[in-house]
Motif scaffolding. Structure first.
Motif, PDB file in Angstrom:
ATOM      1  N   ASP A  24       0.850  -1.200   0.000  1.00  0.00           N
ATOM      2  CA  ASP A  24       0.000   0.000   0.000  1.00  0.00           C
ATOM      3  C   ASP A  24       0.884   1.247   0.000  1.00  0.00           C
ATOM      4  O   ASP A  24       1.617   1.502   0.970  1.00  0.00           O
ATOM      5  CB  ASP A  24      -0.888  -0.020   1.257  1.00  0.00           C
ATOM      6  N   HIS A  26       0.235   4.335   0.404  1.00  0.00           N
ATOM      7  CA  HIS A  26      -0.058   5.312   1.463  1.00  0.00           C
ATOM      8  C   HIS A  26       0.557   4.873   2.783  1.00  0.00           C
ATOM      9  O   HIS A  26       1.120   5.686   3.521  1.00  0.00           O
ATOM     10  CB  HIS A  26      -1.571   5.488   1.614  1.00  0.00           C
ATOM     11  N   GLU A  29       4.304   5.415   2.558  1.00  0.00           N
ATOM     12  CA  GLU A  29       4.668   6.833   2.664  1.00  0.00           C
ATOM     13  C   GLU A  29       4.540   7.330   4.101  1.00  0.00           C
ATOM     14  O   GLU A  29       5.423   8.023   4.625  1.00  0.00           O
ATOM     15  CB  GLU A  29       3.781   7.668   1.732  1.00  0.00           C
ATOM     16  N   LEU A  30       3.425   6.961   4.750  1.00  0.00           N
ATOM     17  CA  LEU A  30       3.201   7.459   6.118  1.00  0.00           C
ATOM     18  C   LEU A  30       4.155   6.799   7.112  1.00  0.00           C
ATOM     19  O   LEU A  30       4.699   7.468   8.001  1.00  0.00           O
ATOM     20  CB  LEU A  30       1.741   7.216   6.526  1.00  0.00           C
ATOM     21  N   HIS A  33       7.493   8.390   6.732  1.00  0.00           N
ATOM     22  CA  HIS A  33       7.519   9.748   7.292  1.00  0.00           C
ATOM     23  C   HIS A  33       7.663   9.708   8.820  1.00  0.00           C
ATOM     24  O   HIS A  33       8.545  10.364   9.386  1.00  0.00           O
ATOM     25  CB  HIS A  33       6.243  10.487   6.901  1.00  0.00           C
ATOM     26  N   PHE A  34       6.811   8.941   9.470  1.00  0.00           N
ATOM     27  CA  PHE A  34       6.812   8.953  10.941  1.00  0.00           C
ATOM     28  C   PHE A  34       8.063   8.274  11.514  1.00  0.00           C
ATOM     29  O   PHE A  34       8.606   8.731  12.521  1.00  0.00           O
ATOM     30  CB  PHE A  34       5.540   8.292  11.486  1.00  0.00           C
TER      31      PHE A  34
ATOM     32  N   LYS B 120      -2.415  14.625   2.988  1.00  0.00           N
ATOM     33  CA  LYS B 120      -1.119  14.047   3.398  1.00  0.00           C
ATOM     34  C   LYS B 120      -0.381  15.018   4.316  1.00  0.00           C
ATOM     35  O   LYS B 120       0.184  14.613   5.336  1.00  0.00           O
ATOM     36  CB  LYS B 120      -0.259  13.746   2.165  1.00  0.00           C
ATOM     37  N   ILE B 123      -2.017  15.147   7.784  1.00  0.00           N
ATOM     38  CA  ILE B 123      -1.777  13.909   8.537  1.00  0.00           C
ATOM     39  C   ILE B 123      -0.352  13.905   9.086  1.00  0.00           C
ATOM     40  O   ILE B 123      -0.111  13.576  10.251  1.00  0.00           O
ATOM     41  CB  ILE B 123      -2.044  12.672   7.647  1.00  0.00           C
ATOM     42  N   LYS B 124       0.590  14.315   8.243  1.00  0.00           N
ATOM     43  CA  LYS B 124       2.000  14.287   8.669  1.00  0.00           C
ATOM     44  C   LYS B 124       2.321  15.365   9.695  1.00  0.00           C
ATOM     45  O   LYS B 124       3.177  15.175  10.554  1.00  0.00           O
ATOM     46  CB  LYS B 124       2.917  14.452   7.446  1.00  0.00           C
ATOM     47  N   LEU B 159      -5.734   6.630   1.341  1.00  0.00           N
ATOM     48  CA  LEU B 159      -4.942   7.353   2.339  1.00  0.00           C
ATOM     49  C   LEU B 159      -5.670   7.397   3.690  1.00  0.00           C
ATOM     50  O   LEU B 159      -5.087   7.103   4.737  1.00  0.00           O
ATOM     51  CB  LEU B 159      -4.664   8.777   1.852  1.00  0.00           C
TER      52      LEU B 159
END
Lengths: 141, 473
Positions: A24, A26, A29-30, A33-34, B120, B123-124, B159
């Motif tokens: 996935d 998304h 990516e998330l 990032h975190f 996005k 959320i970030k 997302l």
């Protein structure tokens, strides 16, 4: 995403390497990032086979895998990682849409989290797994 | 597996509250977390009020704020201006646990493609626990094609499902849009706010059309918008216990001299009785006697009336011999409503509020015709009445409902066929003229589980109320 050169740098800089196995975009990516914000270096794989090959060369500290990934599913990947001397020291976190904590445990996973992605739970779990891994490695030396 | 890392064994749906306990009850406990929901309705239907209420109801943790994104309908300043009239508004939460952002400029510049990168970004940077997009219909209207909208929704839906957030898309959608607009296929939950027009009276209603992964209470639920937020009146449904509860084996005496002997001792406790008859036949008097009998026995009673206010009612009670001293007044609850102004849902919610607070043993509802006005249509009224009777039975509350009928009534039992299956007992009161002499009569048409007297009996009404005239041998 880290390259092989980045991986070597990460080892030198002391950054733990986390491999994310998920198809996935998304989630990838998330998670990236975190986890990067939390100070980790990130590797990606989109299927279980690719993850196994990459893990053997890059030797991540933690592998975070979804169960539902192509070719080699996340549970089979977990079993293979734990059997292979090159990768068995990596902690495995199964992070899935499936409520399969029991099956993850049977496959040798070190932790299980149910999706969706909640960054505080994810980062805290990764932190605990790294601590646990460090303690385990020290005790075996 | 590790003894320190979290283990989540079972799949269970967590929920977020809406700010309205009654709406949460309709939704089976609240909105399932990590879902995408549409709140739809015409302008002025209360969509924004509901969204604002749930935003503040969930604003606890500044690390996981509620985010309100405005698009092209109303600027943030206008939304906040009117928001301040609500009691749930908390200035201290703004900028912390409640965040407002505008998306209008980005949408105007880049069209619907602006939404995904904005989501996005928030959320970030904000980690929102709740995201409200008001209005999402405005974004839909910007799409140049259905394909463009579908592709955007595919990405946005992916997302928002990947991240631990619960989303509310607000929109001035029409009912027919549900079948054609792609956002309704993506949505896990759909709540519609609308108005029903009853003559000169408007009634706000709320419906849940869809709630994936959760049971919910179907049908139209009335609501008001108050300074405290949405006041929702859930539609009454039969209690689940109705199929297997154990009925009380004692009798509830009627308080009408002569009637109990016709009923082999009285009504069964917890049974429902319909007192039907034309104007002046003694229905209200007989029902008050039923209440006075309960008070005499030390029971708590509730009298619901739509014609006379509590002062008038108390006067009427005293006229037929009821002694309303302080002790008795403490045991008698009087509820008065104007059926013209109120919806049936509000009346029923008020009745159950009394039943929750007080151990009521007897209740009189005078009269069903007024409830019918409040219900708006006969089918709805019958559904409510059936559920009401079931609730009273399960609670062991003996009930009497009065019903005015067009004279003459007694021979037209078939008119009450729909009511007969709802109540345990049916008693007809009538006024008859025989050879120029007008008299009142009473007949027990039905008494479930009681070997009752089938004969029509003469009744008189005097200062003590209704009583059966002794037969001359």
């Amino acid at each position: 995403m880290v390259t092989d050169a980045d991986e070597r740098l990460s080892r030198v800089s002391g950054k733990a390497i986390v491999m994310v196995v998920d198809r996935d975009p998304h989630i990838r990516e998330l998670e990236a990032h975190f986890l990067e914000q939390a100070g980790y270096s990130i590797l990606f794989a989109g299927d279980g086979d690719a993850a196994l090959v990459r893990a053997r060369s890059a030797v991540p500290d933690i592998v975070i895998t979804e169960i539902l990934v192509p070719r080699l599913d996340g549970l089979a990947l977990c079993r293979q990682l734990k059997l292979d001397p090159r990768t068995r020291e990596a902690s495995v976190l199964v992070f899935s849409i499936l409520a399969a904590a029991g099956r993850a445990r049977e496959a040798g996973a070190d932790a299980f989290l149910l999706k969706p992605l909640a960054e505080h739970a994810l980062i805290e779990t990764v932190r605990q797994l790294l601590e646990q891994r460090t303690t385990r490695l020290r005790s075996t030396r | 597996m590790s003894d320190v890392a979290p283990i989540q064994e079972a799949f269970s749906i967590k929920r977020i509250v809406t700010g309205s306990r009654e709406l949460d009850e309709i939704l089976g406990g609240g909105v399932p977390e990590n879902s995408i929901n549409i709140i739809m309705g015409e302008p002025g239907s209360g969509k924004t009020a509901l969204a604002e209420e749930l935003v503040f109801a969930n604003a606890g943790d500044e690390r996981r704020p509620s985010l309100y994104l405005t698009t092209l309908s109303e600027p943030v300043n206008k939304v906040i201006k009117y928001l301040q009239q609500f009691q749930f508004f908390d200035m201290n939460k703004i900028g912390g646990a409640v965040r407002y952002e505008e998306l209008g400029a980005e949408l105007a510049a880049n069209g619907i493609a602006a939404l995904l990168p904005k989501l996005k970004e928030v959320i970030k940077t904000l980690s929102p626990k709740i995201i409200v997009i008001d209005s999402f219909k405005a974004i839909h209207d910007l799409a140049s094609s259905v394909q463009e909208m579908r592709l955007m929704l595919y990405e946005v839906g992916g997302l928002l499902s990947a991240y631990d957030t619960t989303v509310f898309l607000i929109g001035e959608y029409r009912h027919e849009d549900i079948a054609t607009f792609p956002e309704f296929a993506v949505a896990d939950g759909i709540i519609e706010l609308a108005r029903n027009v009853h003559g000169s009276r408007d009634e706000r209603i709320l419906r849940v059309f869809k709630l994936r992964g959760s049971a919910y209470r179907q049908g139209a639920h009335a609501f008001d918008i108050t300074s405290a937020g949405l006041k929702v009146y859930p539609r009454l449904v039969s209690p689940v216990e109705a199929a297997f509860y154990k009925r009380d084996a004692t009798r509830a005496t009627s308080g009408i001299p002569g009637l109990d002997s016709m009923l082999a001792g009285g009504f069964w406790t917890g049974s429902a009785t319909l007192l039907a008859g034309p104007t002046g036949s003694g229905k209200t008097t007989a029902s008050i006697q039923f209440i006075l009998e309960g008070l005499r026995l030390g029971e708590q009673c509730l009298l619901v009336n739509f014609q006379e206010n509590p002062t008038q009612l108390a006067h009427q009670v005293e006229q037929i011999g009821g002694k309303l001293d302080d002790i008795v007044r403490g045991r008698l609850k009087l509820l008065y409503y104007s059926a013209v102004e109120l919806s049936i849902d509000k009346i029923i919610v008020s009745i159950f509020q009394v039943l929750r607070k007080t151990p009521i043993r007897r209740i009189v509802i005078d009269a069903i015709g007024d409830l019918a006005i409040a219900a708006g249509d006969a089918t709805r009224m019958h559904d409510y009445l059936y559920a009401l009777v079931q609730h009273f039975s399960v609670m062991g509350v003996s009930s009497v409902f009065t019903m005015e009928t067009d004279p003459p009534l007694m021979s037209s039992d078939e008119n009450h066929g729909r009511l007969s299956h709802m109540t345990d007992n049916i008693i007809f009161l009538d006024i008859r003229a025989t050879n120029g002499i007008v008299g009142r009569t009473l007949r027990i048409a039905k008494a479930r589980g009681i070997a009752h007297d089938l004969q029509s009996r003469e009744v008189q009404i005097d200062a003590a109320g209704v009583h059966i005239v002794e037969r001359r041998e």
